[in-house]
Structures are given as structure tokens and as C-alpha cells.
Scaffold this motif. Structure first.
Motif, PDB file in Angstrom:
ATOM      1  N   TYR A 653       0.690  -1.162  -0.142  1.00 58.77           N
ATOM      2  CA  TYR A 653       0.025   0.131   0.010  1.00 58.77           C
ATOM      3  C   TYR A 653       0.907   1.149  -0.152  1.00 58.77           C
ATOM      4  CZ  TYR A 653      -2.830   3.984   1.948  1.00 58.77           C
ATOM      5  OH  TYR A 653      -3.360   4.978   2.118  1.00 58.77           O
ATOM      6  N   SER A 657       1.027   3.680  -3.307  1.00 58.42           N
ATOM      7  CA  SER A 657       0.237   4.942  -2.891  1.00 58.42           C
ATOM      8  C   SER A 657       0.970   6.184  -3.462  1.00 58.42           C
ATOM      9  CB  SER A 657      -0.022   5.133  -1.456  1.00 58.42           C
ATOM     10  OG  SER A 657       1.070   5.192  -0.819  1.00 58.42           O
ATOM     11  N   THR A 658       2.517   5.953  -3.772  1.00 59.49           N
ATOM     12  CA  THR A 658       3.230   7.112  -4.046  1.00 59.49           C
ATOM     13  C   THR A 658       2.871   7.189  -5.751  1.00 59.49           C
ATOM     14  OG1 THR A 658       4.883   5.354  -4.609  1.00 59.49           O
ATOM     15  CG2 THR A 658       5.303   6.373  -2.520  1.00 59.49           C
ATOM     16  N   SER A 662      -0.403   9.843  -2.362  1.00 61.05           N
ATOM     17  CA  SER A 662      -1.338   9.522  -1.517  1.00 61.05           C
ATOM     18  C   SER A 662      -0.879   8.883  -0.102  1.00 61.05           C
ATOM     19  CB  SER A 662      -2.666   8.955  -1.874  1.00 61.05           C
ATOM     20  OG  SER A 662      -2.452   7.743  -2.405  1.00 61.05           O
ATOM     21  N   HIS A 663       0.360   8.929   0.035  1.00 59.03           N
ATOM     22  CA  HIS A 663       0.933   8.153   1.249  1.00 59.03           C
ATOM     23  C   HIS A 663       0.828   8.953   2.214  1.00 59.03           C
ATOM     24  CE1 HIS A 663       4.024   9.880  -1.083  1.00 59.03           C
ATOM     25  NE2 HIS A 663       4.767  10.000   0.048  1.00 59.03           N
TER      26      HIS A 663
END
Length: 1013
Positions: A653, A657-658, A662-663
Motif C-alpha cells: 500500500y 500509494s506513491t 497519497s501516502h
């Protein structure tokens, strides 16, 4: 009374008798004493006189009768050698040896020289031989001296074919002709002449210089274009035939290597043939240069403008003194002899020094040369007269003494190296007026110089060439464009297609000169205008060129054409027969194929911007980066702890997400932050490139080649095409193509028709041709075709000249000059139009694009390398720090683990310790302090667990695992029971503090009660 009177007379007679006896005895004694005195005096006188000098017999072989000129030379050598011996013993009156000279006449014949040598060895038993005068005579005498161990010293046998290495008893006291090859080449190099013809005397002397001369010319970038041998007794007709053959050649530089008896007659015939005029260059070797001052006015006049060499001799006082004495001696011995303008010559001085050297060597080895001269074999073992000559007992000793002898002679320093005299320098002379004048020098160290001074100019003085005048000399270029004065025949091909290169109009076979136009013709005309001299030429069409251009090229070596101009490709096979100029077109050959429009409508088009390798590499680096961040943050960050599935999910995740940045996990370590910074940069470039490529696929139409690989053509057996008469057919056959599947075409229209039909309708899949033809084809047929595949290298188009033509270098320079001007671009524009006008070649503004826009791993290899190195390095730094700081605690954990091997216990201890949180981390310290302030029972529970560590280790371990939280390395059944009813969503939403507060209640049932009061 009577007796007394008679006794006195008897007494008087006895007295005188005894007196006479005594007187006689005294007289005899006196005579004996005088005789003894005389004998003693004679003995003393005999003892006071020195012993007689040992005689050293030396034979001399000269030409004294073959001709008047040869006899004059032989007479001079005879006088000079006699003077040398006399001068040596006049300078060394106490010598223990005396050289006795025995002269023989060879009559200028090899057999005569051999007969004279046999006579000298057999009858005179000479210990050394001087001569003979020519190399042919000296060769046999040298072998004879070698078999009898009689040293043979020659001051005039200069041919390199006669070597002291082959005949050790041969000593050359003159300069080897091998040495003057370098000065001859230096003269050619001084005027940048690259070719020369050699004419030489047909004898061992004449032919011996050829190998050395060829090597020397090659060393300066020149070569021998032709050679001719002239016998010494050649007739005028024979000499004229050689001269007329040279006159028909373009080369105008000639090297002459002849004896002084043949060379004057050769130059007189050259003058009569008109070859002693402008544009001609004659360079003679020292065989002529040494005797220039001994030639008559007519001979000098015939050689006006000739450049010659001769060994340089400094005119010292000793030479001047010898010259005066020599003239006086010669006039006394031979009153009818003629005198030269420069007396003596170099070879006369060499003969003088040779005789001096023998006398000096004999004196140096006086004891070794006084023994019996020859050891004659037994008559029973001697089969021939030569066998009965025997072997000289003093030859080897005298030979060694001669080789070691060195002195300053009349001709310079006399010093033998490997049995040969080493000349210090050569003088370059120019025959002008009534004699020769020096124009420069050559030395092995400095090359060509005007003088022998150290800082002298590296060039020759002004030379008067044949046909020049003293007031306005001109430097000949060394060759002529047309030897017979006619126009050059320039062959051009007759083409059926691609007439933009060469086009022959009209009925050229009957209507006189043809009208020839085209790109190649305009380029050749422009090159001729740039030549430094005028060139007259005419174009001659060659109809059979369409069959094979090799037939067209063969016109030049067959002398049916002087030059070939056209679209002729430079190949290695053709360069073995002719010379090419520098190429004036692009090089190489390739293939042209048809293209088809392609519109992207696939549902999986989103996968096409990246190649498979790039997709796999990106996935691998996403996982690797997530793992590195998790490994660094796991012990110090609550966000990276939890159940095994939670942590596995968190790895993927966080990494993926990078992609959309959105991390939200907060990173605690600077190492992991640095890894994420580099990775986010890579992701930014990767996503931007993906977006651009996908946009291009969705919005721009693609033109895909029908065939993209030459190997597919071979493997599938497709038909292919080529231009007729081209070398492409041979190249394709060498690559393995089937000749039955190859078709020839002539025009660009035929190319387009065959490609548009395709394989199904009798066409071809690809047409192979040279780059200039393909560019012309694509400029006419812009749509639907493209040049694709590898480009096979060639040297482009060039103009064809005969091998060794001096025009080749000038034409090549003119081609390069033309290529740098605007005129070349104008010629290309005239015949091929504006470059880059075809949309399929990227020059138009259409919406079609050729080729593939897929992004490959190679395009981003540098980025992946950077992020991989950074991530790996940060992980290594973290692990090294962890191992170093936690090694003491790991030993305690390892002691608590039972069972298995030591290595497995150690590994499990490290993994278990890695799974624990780091109590020294500021994050956990802050959390504990906040929990105490809020009245949480968790700290107390933790303390109770720690206090019971020694009482119940298994319970303690279980409590620590629950309190710390789960990781991929945990396998406790109790921990699984804690979260058995929780979902992944609830696990991700549950905070670390909540899990730690709930953990004691979950495991309190399994813990033993405390025994404390």
C-alpha cells in the motif's frame, strides 16, 4: 895457426837465419790479427743492418683494354693505386712489410676477370685482390676469393646483390647502392611526387637497387609505376622503344640507374625524342653523378636539367695535393691521357684509400702475413684447376686486419661496418650549362638540407629542370593528364531508371558526342573546375552497364576508358583493379518497405505505453522500495506495526500509494525519508512519461512497416527486390537469400508498384538498394513507404581512375572542397528536390507517425539504478547500525531459545529481536509518558510482565509478543486469537494505543497469578 882463422865466418852466417824466422812469425801473427779484425768488423756491420721487409703480394684487376673510355678509367685507377702504396711507405719508412702489386687486365669481361683472378692466385700466390671494376665481374671473383680465403676488396662493385654476408672474404670499400635509395626517395618527397618510372641497366649493378628503391619510395608515399631494363650494349632502336613507352605514360618522373658508359647515350636518345623538355623530371643515381665532371660537352648538353646524386667528398688540402701529383704522374706515365675537369673522382679516391688500407692492415699484422702464402692440397685429391689453387694461410688474418682498419683517407673517414664503407653524406647536383652545380645535401640524420650546417634549410636550392630557363624556372608536377595530348575518355553508364543520377539522351552511337546529364555529371564537372590545372575530357556512354557495373569499371584497367563517372559504388573487390576518388554521396545500403496505417482500438491499450520489461521492473522496484521503508521504520514507527497481513499490506500500500502521492504514513527515520524522496522523483518521471505515451497512442495515427526485420524475410521466404546491375545482388546472396526469390527492377516506379502489390499479388516485401537511390525513391513516393532496418556500410559513389593515377589525389581534394561549398547543396536540390519533404520521413506536418512510441526499460535504466543503489545503501546502513547496537541484547534472547542448531537459534534470535519495538525510540517514549499522565494501566501491566520475567519465561515471552504487536516473523497462537474477529479494515483503522490497551485483557486469562503478597 890455420883453424882459428876459419871459425868466425860460420858464426856470422847462423845469426841472420834465426832472425829471419822470428820476423816471419811476427808477420804471420800480424796477418792473422788483421783478418780477425776484419771479420769482427764485418759481423758488427751485418748485425747493425735491419732485416729485409716481408713482402705482401697483392693483385689488382682492372679494365685496361675493353674500350677507350674504360681503358682511360683503368689507367687512372692503376696510377692512383700505385701512388697510394708509395705514399704509405713514404709516410712509414720503417715498415716491416712491403706491398707488391701485380696488375692484370680483365678486358671488361666476367670471364677475363675470373681468368685474371685465377692467374693471380695460382701463379703469383697473392694474399689479397683489389677489384674488379664492375659488380658482375666482382661477383665471381668474390666467390673465388671466398673458396681460397683470399680477401677481395672492391671500390666500385656497389650492387646490393653482392653482399659480404654471403661471401665473407668480400670487402666493399665503396658505398652500397642500397644507401642511395633513401636520397632518391627524399628528392621525390621534397616535391610531393607520388609516382616514378625506373629505367636501369640490365646487369647485376642495375637491377640490384630495385628492391631498396621500391621500399624507400613506399616509405615516402610514392611508388614505382613502371620499370624498364636497358642492356649495356643496347641499340638505339631498343632505347627509343623504351623511351616511347615511357612517353605514353602519364608519369613524368624517371629514375635512371646506369653506368657512366650507357647513361650518356640514353640521354642523347631522350633528347632526340623530345623528352628533355618541360614537364619531364630525370633523377640519376651516383653511377652517373660521380662521372659528370669527366663527360664531354655533348653529353652534358644532352643531360641539361638532370638531377643526380654523388657521395660527398670534402676538398681538403690533402686531396688538392694528391690531385696535382696525380696529374703530373698520369701525364708522365700516359702522355696521351685526357684530363677531367674535376680530377680525381670519388671512386679514384676510394681506390686510393683501398690500397692504403691493405698496406696498413699488412703492417698491423706483419707477423701473421709473413708465413707461407698458400697451403696447396695433395695432387691426388685435386680434381680441377680451381681445387689445386689451395687455401691462403694468411687470408683470414689479413681480412680481419682490413675490417679493423680505420683512418682518415682522401675520401673521408675510412671505416668498415659489416664489411662495407659507410658514406657520410650524398651531394645533390643539377646539370646546368657546362657542368654540375650543388643544390643540396642528404644525410641519414637530417635528410634533405641546403648545406651541411646544423640549422640549414630543409629544402633544395632552385633547380633548373629540363626545358626551363635560368630566369624563370618552373616546378614540374611530375605527370600529365593526357600523355598524347588528346581528350580523356570518360565512360558513363546508360541507365534504364534513376536517370536523375546519369541520363544519356539521344542516339549516342551515331550522332556524335552524347548529351549526358545528371547529378553525377554535374558533380564531376564542378570537381574538374576546381582542379589546379585544365583537364580536357569527353563523355563516352557504355550501353552494357545495366548488366553489371563491374563491366563498366573494367573499362579503365582494360584501357578502353581513362575515367568512369557515374553512380559507381566503392567496393573492396573493385579497389583491387582501380583507384577511387573520395565518395561524393552518402554511404551504405538498406531496404525500403511499405507501411500500413494503424489505429489503436484495443481495450488493453493502457498497457502498451510500457514494454513488458519496464512493467516488470517497475513492479519489482515498487515492492523493493516498500520493503526497504518497512524494514527501516518497523522497530521505531507504530504505523508500520501490526499483524502479519497488516504489515504485508502496508508494504504494498505504501509503495503503490506513491503513484498518486497519497501516502500518509509518517516516517520517523531520515534513512527511509531519503529513500522515499528519491523514489517519488522516479515515480514522477515514470508517470509523466506514461501519460505522454498513452496520449500519443490515443490521439496520433501510427504507420507501421509491413516488415521490420531482415531475418524475417529470410526465415519466411519472402520475395525481395533489388536494382539491376547493382552489387546488391551479390551482397544479398552472401547474406543467405535465395536467388529464386529475388527480383530485379530498374526504376522508382517499378519499386513502388512491386511494394504496393505485396506478396499476395506477385510483388515483394522489401526492396534493397543504396541510400542515395532510396532517398530519391522516397522523395518521389512520400506516402506508403519508408526506409527501415539496418544500414549496411559501403563507401558511397566515387569516380574511377587507373591504379596509381596521380589525378586521384587531386580529384579527391576537389571533391572535399566542393562538399564544403553551397554549390554541392544546389546540385542536390536541382536533381532530388528539397530534402525532408516527405511526411513519412518526419518532414511533413501530417498526423501520421512512423514506428513505435513504447517506453522500454533501457529508457529509464539510469533512474532505476539510482533508486536501487540509494535504497540498498540505506538498508545496509540501517542493518549495520542495528546489528552493532543490539548485539548484546540478541545474545540474551539467543540464550532463552532452546532446541535446533546454533545457527538457527541465532537467526531466530535476530528475527525475534528485530520484531520488537525499540524502547529507546522517541516515539514510544512519548507514548508511554502520555499513557501515564492519562492513568492508563498499560504501563503498570508492562512492569508486572517485566518483574515476572525470571519466574516464568514462556509467559513473559508471550506477553512481550502481545504487547509489542504482530509482525511477519510472529507465529503465536495467542496473537492470532487476539485479532481473530477483526477485519482488515478495522485493523488498519485501529491505532497502536488501542491495541496496546486491549492486549492485557486478551491475554490475562492465560497468565499465571503472581505469587507476591
Amino acid at each position: 895457426m890455420g883453424m882459428p882463422r876459419s871459425s868466425p865466418p860460420r858464426a856470422r852466417s847462423a845469426v841472420p837465419s834465426s832472425l829471419r824466422l822470428r820476423r816471419l812469425a811476427l808477420l804471420v801473427a800480424l796477418l792473422l790479427w788483421c783478418q780477425q779484425r776484419q771479420v769482427a768488423t764485418a759481423q758488427r756491420q751485418n748485425n747493425a743492418q735491419p732485416p729485409a721487409p716481408a713482402q705482401v703480394r697483392v693483385g689488382v684487376i682492372l679494365d685496361l683494354s675493353s674500350s677507350s673510355a674504360a681503358a682511360a678509367v683503368g689507367q687512372r685507377r692503376q696510377v692512383g693505386i700505385q701512388m697510394a702504396v708509395e705514399d704509405y711507405y713514404a709516410a712509414h719508412p720503417g715498415s716491416r712489410t712491403r706491398v707488391h702489386l701485380s696488375f692484370r687486365d680483365s678486358a671488361g669481361d666476367v670471364v677475363g676477370a675470373a681468368s685474371a683472378a685465377v692467374d693471380l692466385i695460382k701463379n703469383e700466390q697473392v694474399q689479397a685482390i683489389i677489384g674488379p671494376q664492375t659488380s658482375a665481374e666482382a661477383e665471381f671473383v668474390a666467390y673465388l676469393g671466398n673458396s681460397t680465403h683470399v680477401p677481395v676488396l672492391s671500390y666500385s662493385a656497389t650492387s646490393p646483390s653482392l653482399s659480404p654476408a654471403q661471401t665473407p672474404f668480400f670487402v666493399r670499400t665503396a658505398a652500397n647502392d642500397f644507401f642511395q635509395a633513401a636520397p632518391v626517395a627524399a628528392v621525390l618527397a621534397a616535391f610531393t611526387w607520388q609516382a616514378a618510372a625506373v629505367v636501369y641497366e640490365d646487369s647485376p649493378y642495375g637491377s640490384g637497387i630495385l628492391p631498396a628503391l621500391a621500399d624507400a619510395l613506399q616509405g615516402v608515399g610514392a611508388r614505382i609505376t613502371d620499370r624498364a631494363a636497358v642492356p649495356s650494349d643496347a641499340s638505339n632502336d631498343h632505347i627509343d622503344a623504351v623511351l616511347y613507352r615511357f612517353m605514353a605514360m602519364p608519369t613524368r618522373v624517371f629514375v635512371v640507374h646506369m653506368s657512366p658508359f650507357l647513361a650518356p647515350r640514353f640521354f642523347r636518345r631522350a633528347r632526340d625524342a623530345g623528352m628533355m623538355s618541360s614537364d619531364y623530371v630525370w633523377i640519376a643515381t651516383d653511377g652517373l653523378g660521380i662521372f659528370l665532371d669527366a663527360m664531354g660537352p655533348d653529353d652534358i648538353d644532352a643531360m641539361e636539367g638532370v638531377v643526380s646524386l654523388r657521395p660527398y667528398v670534402r676538398m681538403t688540402d690533402e686531396v688538392k695535393n694528391f690531385s696535382a701529383r696525380f696529374r703530373t704522374r698520369l701525364r708522365r706515365v700516359y702522355p696521351a691521357a685526357d684530363f677531367y675537369a674535376r680530377e680525381p673522382t670519388v671512386r679514384m679516391l676510394w681506390s686510393y684509400d683501398t690500397a692504403w688500407a691493405i698496406a696498413a692492415a699488412a703492417e698491423a699484422e706483419a707477423a701473421g702475413v709473413s708465413s707461407p702464402a698458400f697451403q696447396t692440397p695433395q695432387q691426388s685429391t685435386a680434381a680441377t684447376d680451381l681445387d689445386r689453387l689451395g687455401v691462403s694461410a694468411t687470408g683470414a688474418t689479413l681480412l680481419d686486419a682490413v675490417r679493423e682498419t680505420s683512418f682518415h683517407g682522401l675520401a673521408g673517414d675510412f671505416r668498415l661496418v659489416d664489411g662495407q664503407l659507410q658514406p657520410p653524406a650524398y651531394e645533390v647536383v643539377n646539370v646546368v650549362g657546362r657542368g654540375a652545380r650543388a643544390v643540396g645535401f642528404w644525410t641519414p640524420e637530417a635528410g634533405i638540407t641546403q648545406t651541411l650546417r646544423a640549422n640549414s634549410s630543409k629544402e633544395l636550392k632552385r633547380i633548373i629542370w629540363p626545358g626551363d630557363s635560368m630566369s624563370s624556372p618552373t616546378e614540374p608536377k611530375g605527370w600529365v593528364v593526357s600523355p598524347n595530348g588528346q581528350k580523356l575518355r570518360v565512360a558513363v553508364p546508360v541507365k534504364h531508371g534513376f536517370t536523375e543520377f546519369v541520363d544519356v539522351e539521344g542516339n549516342y552511337s551515331t550522332s556524335g558526342p552524347a548529351n549526358v546529364t545528371g547529378y553525377c555529371i554535374d558533380v564531376f564537372d564542378a570537381v574538374m573546375n576546381l582542379m589546379p590545372y585544365p583537364v580536357n575530357y569527353e563523355y563516352v556512354p557504355f550501353p552494357q552497364s545495366s548488366e553489371s557495373y563491374d563491366n563498366l569499371v573494367s573499362l579503365v584497367p582494360d584501357k578502353r576508358a581513362d575515367i568512369v563517372v557515374g553512380d559507381v559504388t566503392i567496393t573492396a573487390s573493385r579497389m583491387g583493379k582501380v583507384d577511387f576518388s573520395m565518395p561524393f554521396t552518402d554511404s551504405g545500403w538498406s531496404m525500403v518497405v511499405a507501411v500500413r496505417a494503424e489505429t489503436s482500438t484495443s481495450m488493453w491499450i493502457f498497457l502498451r505505453p510500457l514494454t513488458t520489461s519496464l512493467w516488470l521492473a517497475s513492479l519489482a522496484f515498487f515492492c523493493f522500495t516498500g520493503f526497504v521503508v518497512w524494514a527501516i521504520e518497523h522497530r521505531i514507527n507504530p504505523e508500520f506495526r501490526g499483524t502479519p497481513w497488516q504489515q504485508f499490506g502496508l508494504i504494498f500500500y505504501f509503495a503503490f500509494s506513491t503513484l498518486v502521492f497519497s501516502h500518509k504514513e509518517k516516517l520517523e527515520s531520515n534513512l527511509s525519508r531519503f529513500v522515499v524522496i528519491i523514489w517519488v522523483f522516479v515515480v514522477l518521471i515514470l508517470t509523466s512519461s506514461y501519460t505522454a505515451s498513452l496520449t500519443s497512442m490515443l490521439t496520433v495515427q501510427k504507420l507501421q512497416p509491413v516488415v521490420t526485420d531482415v531475418r524475417d524475410l529470410q526465415r519466411k521466404g519472402y520475395h525481395i527486390g533489388y536494382q539491376e546491375g547493382s552489387f546488391i545482388k551479390t551482397s544479398l546472396l552472401k547474406m543467405g537469400f535465395d536467388e529464386a526469390r529475388m527480383k530485379s527492377y530498374s526504376t522508382a516506379a517499378e519499386y513502388a508498384d512491386a511494394l504496393s502489390k505485396g506478396l499476395a499479388n506477385g510483388g515483394v516485401a522489401a526492396v534493397f538498394d543504396e541510400i542515395p537511390y532510396l532517398k530519391l525513391f522516397l522523395s518521389q513516393y512520400c506516402d506508403g513507404y519508408t526506409m527501415f532496418g539496418p544500414v549496411y556500410k559501403t563507401d558511397g559513389f566515387g569516380f574511377v581512375f587507373p591504379l596509381g593515377s596521380p589525378m586521384t589525389a587531386d580529384v579527391s581534394r576537389a571533391v572535399l572542397t566542393l562538399a564544403e561549398t553551397e554549390e554541392m547543396a544546389q546540385i542536390e536540390k536541382k536533381w532530388f528536390g528539397e530534402p525532408g519533404a516527405c511526411p513519412s520521413q518526419g518532414g511533413g506536418g501530417g498526423s501520421a507517425a512512423l514506428g513505435s512510441s513504447n517506453l522500454s526499460f533501457r529508457s529509464f535504466g539510469g533512474l532505476f539504478l539510482i533508486t536501487g543503489v540509494v535504497s540498498g545503501l540505506m538498508l545496509l546502513v540501517y542493518l549495520a547500525t542495528f546489528v552493532y547496537s543490539e548485539r548484546a541484547e540478541v545474545r540474551a534472547v539467543e540464550a532463552s531459545i532452546s532446541g535446533s542448531s546454533p545457527s538457527m537459534r541465532r537467526l531466530r534470535a535476530w528475527l525475534r529481536h528485530f520484531d520488537r519495538r525499540d524502547p529507546r525510540c522517541p516515539t514510544f517514549k512519548t507514548w508511554n509518558e502520555e499513557s501515564v499522565r492519562e492513568g492508563s494501566q498499560t504501563p503498570g501491566w508492562v512492569e508486572r510482565v517485566r518483574s515476572g520475567r525470571h519466574a516464568n519465561e514462556p509467559a513473559q515471552a508471550a506477553c512481550e509478543e502481545v504487547a509489542i504487536g504482530m509482525s511477519p516473523f510472529s507465529n503465536s497462537t495467542a496473537s492470532e486469537m487476539i485479532n481473530a474477529g477483526s477485519s482488515p479494515a478495522s485493523e488498519l483503522g485501529t491505532s497502536f494505543e488501542q491495541r496496546m490497551q486491549e492486549a492485557p485483557h486478551s491475554v490475562s486469562l492465560e497468565m499465571p497469578r503472581s505469587t507476591a503478597p
